[in-house]
Motif scaffolding. Structure first.
Motif, PDB file in Angstrom:
ATOM      1  N   THR A  18      23.447 -34.879  -9.398  1.00  0.00           N
ATOM      2  CA  THR A  18      23.359 -33.518  -9.946  1.00  0.00           C
ATOM      3  C   THR A  18      22.020 -33.297 -10.638  1.00  0.00           C
ATOM      4  O   THR A  18      21.387 -32.250 -10.473  1.00  0.00           O
ATOM      5  N   GLU A  21      19.254 -32.761  -8.121  1.00  0.00           N
ATOM      6  CA  GLU A  21      19.276 -31.409  -7.572  1.00  0.00           C
ATOM      7  C   GLU A  21      18.684 -30.412  -8.555  1.00  0.00           C
ATOM      8  O   GLU A  21      17.988 -29.479  -8.169  1.00  0.00           O
ATOM      9  N   LYS A  22      18.914 -30.608  -9.863  1.00  0.00           N
ATOM     10  CA  LYS A  22      18.366 -29.712 -10.881  1.00  0.00           C
ATOM     11  C   LYS A  22      16.850 -29.840 -10.982  1.00  0.00           C
ATOM     12  O   LYS A  22      16.158 -28.879 -11.286  1.00  0.00           O
ATOM     13  N   GLY A  24      14.848 -30.419  -8.514  1.00  0.00           N
ATOM     14  CA  GLY A  24      14.214 -29.766  -7.376  1.00  0.00           C
ATOM     15  C   GLY A  24      14.339 -30.508  -6.064  1.00  0.00           C
ATOM     16  O   GLY A  24      13.752 -30.096  -5.071  1.00  0.00           O
ATOM     17  N   VAL A  25      15.090 -31.579  -6.035  1.00  0.00           N
ATOM     18  CA  VAL A  25      15.317 -32.311  -4.790  1.00  0.00           C
ATOM     19  C   VAL A  25      16.459 -31.622  -4.055  1.00  0.00           C
ATOM     20  O   VAL A  25      17.519 -31.371  -4.622  1.00  0.00           O
ATOM     21  N   LYS A  26      16.235 -31.294  -2.774  1.00  0.00           N
ATOM     22  CA  LYS A  26      17.264 -30.594  -2.005  1.00  0.00           C
ATOM     23  C   LYS A  26      18.406 -31.538  -1.657  1.00  0.00           C
ATOM     24  O   LYS A  26      18.220 -32.742  -1.521  1.00  0.00           O
ATOM     25  N   LYS A  27      19.602 -30.967  -1.468  1.00  0.00           N
ATOM     26  CA  LYS A  27      20.776 -31.757  -1.092  1.00  0.00           C
ATOM     27  C   LYS A  27      20.563 -32.523   0.203  1.00  0.00           C
ATOM     28  O   LYS A  27      21.051 -33.636   0.367  1.00  0.00           O
ATOM     29  N   GLU A  28      19.835 -31.916   1.129  1.00  0.00           N
ATOM     30  CA  GLU A  28      19.603 -32.548   2.422  1.00  0.00           C
ATOM     31  C   GLU A  28      18.736 -33.797   2.308  1.00  0.00           C
ATOM     32  O   GLU A  28      18.693 -34.618   3.211  1.00  0.00           O
ATOM     33  N   ASN A  29      18.016 -33.938   1.201  1.00  0.00           N
ATOM     34  CA  ASN A  29      17.110 -35.077   1.011  1.00  0.00           C
ATOM     35  C   ASN A  29      17.734 -36.195   0.172  1.00  0.00           C
ATOM     36  O   ASN A  29      17.024 -37.101  -0.258  1.00  0.00           O
ATOM     37  N   CYS A 128      11.557 -37.270  -1.504  1.00  0.00           N
ATOM     38  CA  CYS A 128      10.997 -36.241  -2.376  1.00  0.00           C
ATOM     39  C   CYS A 128       9.479 -36.204  -2.239  1.00  0.00           C
ATOM     40  O   CYS A 128       8.867 -37.180  -1.802  1.00  0.00           O
TER      41      CYS A 128
END
Length: 153
Positions: A18, A21-22, A24-29, A128
């Motif tokens: 979580t 993701e906050k 700036g790393v996308k879920k797909e990565n 990332c």
């Protein structure tokens, strides 16, 4: 860049994902791969290269010694003499101790081999950009990662 880390399967892993993701790393990565830890049944006899700390010889040796002393003492009165009765006592005592250890090992404990201490349950792979690498690595350590590695690619 790719960052690899290992975690125990816990709430800290979910919090780390979580937080990533906050940042700036996308879920797909983000890739989380659970590991299956090896559990194997303990072996009865150790080899030169594998020893698990369990011995079926200890009680047999102790009880065999005690029975040998008793057999030799009683053997002075019996027909075959103290040497034969001492050897018979040692053999019977050793077998009795071995059987006791075997029953305790096989029936009572039924232990499985488990790694002691912390074990890695999940491998987390994060892709990332280079400007986020330090922040991502710091976040992983803050959320109790067991190990972290960076790979350029």
């Amino acid at each position: 860049m790719q960052i690899f880390s290992t975690f125990e399967h816990s709430a800290y892993l979910e919090l780390a994902i979580t937080s990533l993701e906050k940042v700036g790393v996308k879920k797909e990565n983000i890739l989380a791969v659970p590991l299956v830890n090896r559990v194997e049944e303990r072996r009865l006899f150790d080899t030169l290269h594998r020893a698990d700390g369990i011995s079926l010889f200890d009680k047999g040796a102790a009880i065999g010694t005690a029975f040998a002393v008793i057999g030799a003492s009683v053997g002075f009165v019996l027909e075959w003499g103290p040497i034969f009765w001492g050897l018979i006592g040692a053999a019977v005592g050793f077998l009795l101790g071995f059987i006791i250890d075997y029953i305790i090992f096989k029936v009572v404990h039924k232990r499985k081999r488990v790694v002691k201490g912390k074990k890695a349950d999940v491998v987390l792979v994060v892709e990332c950009p280079k400007d986020l690498v330090e922040k991502v690595e710091e976040l992983l350590w803050e959320h109790l990662a067991l190990g972290v590695a960076k790979v350029e690619g």
